[in-house]
Scaffold this motif. Structure first.
Motif, PDB file in Angstrom:
ATOM      1  N   GLN A  84       0.839  -1.198   0.000  1.00 47.99           N
ATOM      2  CA  GLN A  84       0.000   0.000   0.000  1.00 47.99           C
ATOM      3  C   GLN A  84       0.883   1.260   0.000  1.00 47.99           C
ATOM      4  OE1 GLN A  84      -2.756   0.145   3.255  1.00 47.99           O
ATOM      5  NE2 GLN A  84      -3.741   2.003   2.543  1.00 47.99           N
ATOM      6  N   GLU A  93       2.399   1.740  -3.487  1.00 45.77           N
ATOM      7  CA  GLU A  93       1.405   2.285  -4.419  1.00 45.77           C
ATOM      8  C   GLU A  93       1.181   3.769  -4.160  1.00 45.77           C
ATOM      9  OE1 GLU A  93      -2.109  -0.072  -3.993  1.00 45.77           O
ATOM     10  OE2 GLU A  93      -1.137  -1.874  -4.755  1.00 45.77           O
ATOM     11  N   SER A  94       1.101   4.154  -2.892  1.00 43.33           N
ATOM     12  CA  SER A  94       0.900   5.560  -2.548  1.00 43.33           C
ATOM     13  C   SER A  94       2.091   6.408  -2.978  1.00 43.33           C
ATOM     14  CB  SER A  94       0.673   5.726  -1.042  1.00 43.33           C
ATOM     15  OG  SER A  94      -0.503   5.070  -0.648  1.00 43.33           O
ATOM     16  N   GLU A  95       3.294   5.891  -2.790  1.00 42.64           N
ATOM     17  CA  GLU A  95       4.489   6.620  -3.217  1.00 42.64           C
ATOM     18  C   GLU A  95       4.515   6.770  -4.728  1.00 42.64           C
ATOM     19  OE1 GLU A  95       7.554   4.280  -1.371  1.00 42.64           O
ATOM     20  OE2 GLU A  95       7.648   5.613   0.374  1.00 42.64           O
ATOM     21  N   GLN A  96       4.081   5.738  -5.462  1.00 42.00           N
ATOM     22  CA  GLN A  96       4.040   5.810  -6.924  1.00 42.00           C
ATOM     23  C   GLN A  96       3.035   6.870  -7.369  1.00 42.00           C
ATOM     24  OE1 GLN A  96       5.932   4.510  -9.225  1.00 42.00           O
ATOM     25  NE2 GLN A  96       4.760   5.430 -10.865  1.00 42.00           N
ATOM     26  N   ARG A  97       1.863   6.903  -6.747  1.00 39.32           N
ATOM     27  CA  ARG A  97       0.870   7.931  -7.079  1.00 39.32           C
ATOM     28  C   ARG A  97       1.418   9.321  -6.786  1.00 39.32           C
ATOM     29  NH1 ARG A  97      -3.080   4.338  -4.746  1.00 39.32           N
ATOM     30  NH2 ARG A  97      -3.029   5.611  -2.874  1.00 39.32           N
ATOM     31  N   LEU A  98       2.145   9.461  -5.704  1.00 42.45           N
ATOM     32  CA  LEU A  98       2.741  10.747  -5.353  1.00 42.45           C
ATOM     33  C   LEU A  98       3.773  11.165  -6.401  1.00 42.45           C
ATOM     34  CD1 LEU A  98       3.021  13.092  -3.378  1.00 42.45           C
ATOM     35  CD2 LEU A  98       4.696  11.726  -2.116  1.00 42.45           C
ATOM     36  N   ARG A  99       4.603  10.221  -6.856  1.00 39.25           N
ATOM     37  CA  ARG A  99       5.578  10.541  -7.903  1.00 39.25           C
ATOM     38  C   ARG A  99       4.868  10.960  -9.188  1.00 39.25           C
ATOM     39  NH1 ARG A  99       8.401   6.331  -5.482  1.00 39.25           N
ATOM     40  NH2 ARG A  99       7.499   4.767  -6.861  1.00 39.25           N
ATOM     41  N   GLU A 100       3.790  10.264  -9.536  1.00 41.19           N
ATOM     42  CA  GLU A 100       3.029  10.629 -10.735  1.00 41.19           C
ATOM     43  C   GLU A 100       2.437  12.024 -10.592  1.00 41.19           C
ATOM     44  OE1 GLU A 100       0.238   7.461 -11.145  1.00 41.19           O
ATOM     45  OE2 GLU A 100       1.769   6.024 -11.780  1.00 41.19           O
ATOM     46  N   TYR A 101       1.947  12.354  -9.399  1.00 37.66           N
ATOM     47  CA  TYR A 101       1.407  13.683  -9.154  1.00 37.66           C
ATOM     48  C   TYR A 101       2.505  14.727  -9.296  1.00 37.66           C
ATOM     49  CZ  TYR A 101      -0.599  17.674  -6.752  1.00 37.66           C
ATOM     50  OH  TYR A 101      -1.031  18.926  -6.432  1.00 37.66           O
ATOM     51  N   ASP A 102       3.684  14.435  -8.751  1.00 42.99           N
ATOM     52  CA  ASP A 102       4.808  15.364  -8.874  1.00 42.99           C
ATOM     53  C   ASP A 102       5.170  15.587 -10.329  1.00 42.99           C
ATOM     54  OD1 ASP A 102       4.985  15.734  -6.144  1.00 42.99           O
ATOM     55  OD2 ASP A 102       6.619  14.285  -5.867  1.00 42.99           O
TER      56      ASP A 102
END
Length: 101
Positions: free
Chosen positions: A26, A29-38
């Protein structure tokens, strides 16, 4: 609290390890979403740059329109401006703001 036997302790340990693994996934996945947002936020700067470049395309298109108007004898406003009911829209103005001229 009662004393747990070895099998119960192993079951508790297994459950804790499974929960730990689930939370790690989890987090990943959250870190990946954060990188995508960045990346999206960082690209917004390049999108602004792209829109400025696109404004240059519109300036070139307006220039072509002015040449066409000259060729067919239509009046061309200075700077490629187009006369509208509410004022003059400057072709070189990427925002399309009107002036009172």
């Amino acid at each position: 609290m009662r004393r747990l036997d070895r099998l119960q302790l192993l079951q508790l340990l297994k459950g804790a390890m499974e929960e730990n693994e689930r939370l790690r996934c989890q987090l990943a996945e959250s870190e990946q979403r954060l990188r995508e947002y960045d990346i999206v936020v960082a690209d917004s700067e390049s999108l602004a740059e792209a829109s400025l470049r696109l404004a240059g395309v519109f300036q070139d298109a307006q220039h072509a329109i002015d040449i066409y108007k000259r060729n067919i004898g239509m009046p061309v406003h200075p700077g490629g401006a187009v006369k509208t009911g509410g004022g003059v829209v400057e072709a070189s103005d990427a925002g399309g703001r009107r002036s009172d001229g």
